[in-house]
Scaffold this motif. Structure first.
Motif, PDB file in Angstrom:
ATOM      1  N   ASN A 143     -83.750 -40.557  16.171  1.00 30.07           N
ATOM      2  CA  ASN A 143     -84.633 -39.639  15.462  1.00 30.07           C
ATOM      3  C   ASN A 143     -86.085 -40.066  15.627  1.00 30.07           C
ATOM      4  N   LEU A 144     -86.944 -39.146  16.044  1.00 29.83           N
ATOM      5  CA  LEU A 144     -88.374 -39.435  16.192  1.00 29.83           C
ATOM      6  C   LEU A 144     -89.106 -39.431  14.860  1.00 29.83           C
ATOM      7  N   ALA A 162     -88.597 -29.530  15.633  1.00 31.24           N
ATOM      8  CA  ALA A 162     -88.038 -30.321  14.528  1.00 31.24           C
ATOM      9  C   ALA A 162     -87.108 -29.454  13.685  1.00 31.24           C
ATOM     10  N   ASN A 163     -86.056 -30.052  13.184  1.00 31.76           N
ATOM     11  CA  ASN A 163     -85.123 -29.380  12.278  1.00 31.76           C
ATOM     12  C   ASN A 163     -85.572 -29.598  10.845  1.00 31.76           C
ATOM     13  N   ILE A 164     -85.611 -28.526  10.063  1.00 32.54           N
ATOM     14  CA  ILE A 164     -85.997 -28.612   8.657  1.00 32.54           C
ATOM     15  C   ILE A 164     -84.855 -28.043   7.825  1.00 32.54           C
ATOM     16  N   THR A 166     -88.909 -25.831  14.050  1.00 27.12           N
ATOM     17  CA  THR A 166     -90.350 -25.617  14.194  1.00 27.12           C
ATOM     18  C   THR A 166     -90.687 -25.100  15.592  1.00 27.12           C
ATOM     19  N   ASP A 167     -91.724 -24.252  15.648  1.00 26.55           N
ATOM     20  CA  ASP A 167     -92.190 -23.745  16.941  1.00 26.55           C
ATOM     21  C   ASP A 167     -93.178 -24.736  17.559  1.00 26.55           C
ATOM     22  N   ASP A 168     -93.807 -24.345  18.661  1.00 26.17           N
ATOM     23  CA  ASP A 168     -94.737 -25.240  19.362  1.00 26.17           C
ATOM     24  C   ASP A 168     -95.929 -25.655  18.515  1.00 26.17           C
ATOM     25  N   LYS A 192     -86.008 -34.833  14.125  1.00 19.88           N
ATOM     26  CA  LYS A 192     -86.114 -34.400  15.513  1.00 19.88           C
ATOM     27  C   LYS A 192     -85.509 -35.497  16.375  1.00 19.88           C
ATOM     28  N   GLU A 193     -84.481 -35.129  17.092  1.00 16.62           N
ATOM     29  CA  GLU A 193     -83.822 -36.081  17.989  1.00 16.62           C
ATOM     30  C   GLU A 193     -84.678 -36.295  19.231  1.00 16.62           C
ATOM     31  N   LYS A 194     -84.788 -37.555  19.646  1.00 15.43           N
ATOM     32  CA  LYS A 194     -85.527 -37.871  20.864  1.00 15.43           C
ATOM     33  C   LYS A 194     -84.898 -37.148  22.048  1.00 15.43           C
TER      34      LYS A 194
END
Length: 95
Positions: free
Chosen positions: A63-64, A9-11, A25-27, A53-55
């Protein structure tokens, strides 16, 4: 999201004045903000926060993450100077 880590995810942390900080974000859903290529962290103070977060990153627009966390975000965070700030966000797909 919904009790599970949101990987990839992008923050964005946008202060009232000055440049934004970004992270991926990491796993495990953890992130480390970058102010620029050489500086880790964010400007101290209040920030508006957007998470997305793009699908499929190859096809932007799906975006999810619900809009209330990105385009219509009301998320905020307070970054304290000199602290090892840990600011988690509990995201849900349900209203």
């Amino acid at each position: 999201m919904d009790g599970s880590p949101l990987a990839g995810a992008n923050i964005i942390f946008q202060p009232q004045e000055g440049g934004a900080s970004f992270a991926l974000t990491d796993d495990n859903g953890n992130y480390k903000l970058l102010y620029n290529a050489n500086t880790v962290g964010a400007i101290p103070g209040a920030h508006a926060v957007k998470i997305s977060k793009e699908k499929n990153p190859e096809e932007p627009g799906q975006n999810l993450v619900p809009p209330r966390y990105n385009d219509q975000s009301t998320l905020t965070a307070e970054v304290k100077a000199g602290d090892a700030n840990q600011i988690p966000f509990e995201l849900t797909t349900k209203k």
